[in-house]
Design a protein around this motif. Structure first.
Motif, PDB file in Angstrom:
ATOM      1  N   UNK A  34       0.828  -1.211   0.000  1.00 32.97           N
ATOM      2  CA  UNK A  34       0.000   0.000   0.000  1.00 32.97           C
ATOM      3  C   UNK A  34       0.859   1.257   0.000  1.00 32.97           C
ATOM      4  N   UNK A  35       1.897   1.280   0.839  1.00 27.89           N
ATOM      5  CA  UNK A  35       2.746   2.466   0.911  1.00 27.89           C
ATOM      6  C   UNK A  35       3.503   2.673  -0.401  1.00 27.89           C
ATOM      7  N   UNK A  36       3.971   1.595  -1.001  1.00 29.66           N
ATOM      8  CA  UNK A  36       4.676   1.708  -2.282  1.00 29.66           C
ATOM      9  C   UNK A  36       3.745   2.266  -3.356  1.00 29.66           C
ATOM     10  N   UNK A  37       2.518   1.759  -3.413  1.00 30.67           N
ATOM     11  CA  UNK A  37       1.543   2.278  -4.374  1.00 30.67           C
ATOM     12  C   UNK A  37       1.212   3.735  -4.121  1.00 30.67           C
ATOM     13  N   UNK A  38       1.024   4.091  -2.853  1.00 33.62           N
ATOM     14  CA  UNK A  38       0.715   5.482  -2.509  1.00 33.62           C
ATOM     15  C   UNK A  38       1.875   6.403  -2.891  1.00 33.62           C
ATOM     16  N   UNK A  73       1.953   6.920  -6.700  1.00 35.83           N
ATOM     17  CA  UNK A  73       0.955   7.903  -7.128  1.00 35.83           C
ATOM     18  C   UNK A  73       1.349   9.316  -6.709  1.00 35.83           C
ATOM     19  N   UNK A  74       1.882   9.444  -5.496  1.00 36.63           N
ATOM     20  CA  UNK A  74       2.318  10.756  -5.004  1.00 36.63           C
ATOM     21  C   UNK A  74       3.419  11.319  -5.906  1.00 36.63           C
ATOM     22  N   UNK A  75       4.370  10.477  -6.283  1.00 34.29           N
ATOM     23  CA  UNK A  75       5.459  10.939  -7.148  1.00 34.29           C
ATOM     24  C   UNK A  75       4.955  11.318  -8.535  1.00 34.29           C
ATOM     25  N   UNK A 110       5.335  15.028 -10.108  1.00 34.66           N
ATOM     26  CA  UNK A 110       5.917  15.249 -11.424  1.00 34.66           C
ATOM     27  C   UNK A 110       4.949  16.028 -12.321  1.00 34.66           C
ATOM     28  N   UNK A 111       3.664  15.635 -12.303  1.00 35.63           N
ATOM     29  CA  UNK A 111       2.668  16.302 -13.151  1.00 35.63           C
ATOM     30  C   UNK A 111       2.509  17.777 -12.797  1.00 35.63           C
ATOM     31  N   UNK A 112       2.513  18.072 -11.497  1.00 28.10           N
ATOM     32  CA  UNK A 112       2.293  19.451 -11.056  1.00 28.10           C
ATOM     33  C   UNK A 112       3.594  20.190 -10.740  1.00 28.10           C
ATOM     34  N   UNK A 113       4.728  19.521 -10.976  1.00 28.03           N
ATOM     35  CA  UNK A 113       6.046  20.122 -10.787  1.00 28.03           C
ATOM     36  C   UNK A 113       6.180  20.772  -9.405  1.00 28.03           C
ATOM     37  N   UNK A 114       5.893  19.982  -8.374  1.00 27.91           N
ATOM     38  CA  UNK A 114       5.998  20.465  -6.997  1.00 27.91           C
ATOM     39  C   UNK A 114       6.987  19.607  -6.223  1.00 27.91           C
ATOM     40  N   UNK A 115       7.629  20.181  -5.222  1.00 23.43           N
ATOM     41  CA  UNK A 115       8.577  19.413  -4.418  1.00 23.43           C
ATOM     42  C   UNK A 115       7.837  18.497  -3.426  1.00 23.43           C
ATOM     43  N   UNK A 165       3.491  14.979   4.093  1.00 25.02           N
ATOM     44  CA  UNK A 165       2.596  14.238   3.205  1.00 25.02           C
ATOM     45  C   UNK A 165       3.035  12.785   3.115  1.00 25.02           C
ATOM     46  N   UNK A 166       4.336  12.557   3.018  1.00 22.34           N
ATOM     47  CA  UNK A 166       4.840  11.182   2.983  1.00 22.34           C
ATOM     48  C   UNK A 166       4.549  10.472   4.300  1.00 22.34           C
TER      49      UNK A 166
END
Length: 148
Positions: free
Chosen positions: A18-22, A25-27, A31-36, A41-42
């Motif tokens: 679950x954590x790997x999947x989350x 998706x978070x990464x 990447x899509x929104x170009x945010x650090x 959140x992690x």
């Protein structure tokens, strides 16, 4: 003791998946929104993974609850997980909690994911059941031929 270790291994494996999947998706969203990335959140994703895997373990295995219909197990999962997820959303400020629209989106996303995952598991079990029915049919036919 052996059953406890097996159960702990199942829980840890589920939690890691679950954590790997989350995190994946978070990464992708980072990447899509170009945010650090944000450490909190992690941390919230880790907490949600731990809670979800524990509630999943409780609701969908027979280690604790021996006999329960699958539909009731689904209800138990939602009844336990939705408040836990909501608490994490408030605690980690995932969205503006003072806006009713944000809550509707949150609940909509939760229900959509729940329905998609439930349908996916149902489909998987249906296909697996057909496969095993076919194997059982072949076995019975083979046994009949041997007995003749």
């Amino acid at each position: 003791m052996k059953q406890f270790l097996r159960a702990a291994l199942e829980w840890k494996t589920s939690c890691c998946l679950l954590f790997t999947g989350a995190m994946f998706l978070y990464m992708v969203f980072l990447w899509l929104f170009n945010t650090p990335p944000e450490l909190m959140t992690m941390a919230s994703l880790l907490l949600v993974s731990v809670l979800a895997s524990f509630i999943q373990f409780l609701a969908f295995t027979e280690y604790i609850i021996k006999r329960m219909r699958y539909s009731l197990r689904l209800v138990l999962f939602v009844v336990l997980f939705l408040p836990a997820l909501t608490a994490c959303a408030v605690l980690y400020q995932w969205f503006p909690t003072n806006r009713p629209g944000s809550w509707l989106i949150f609940l909509g996303i939760f229900l959509a994911f729940f329905l998609v995952f439930t349908a996916g598991f149902e489909l998987y079990y249906h296909i697996a059941g057909q496969k095993y029915d076919g194997i059982l049919g072949q076995y019975k036919k083979q046994r009949e031929e041997q007995n003749q």
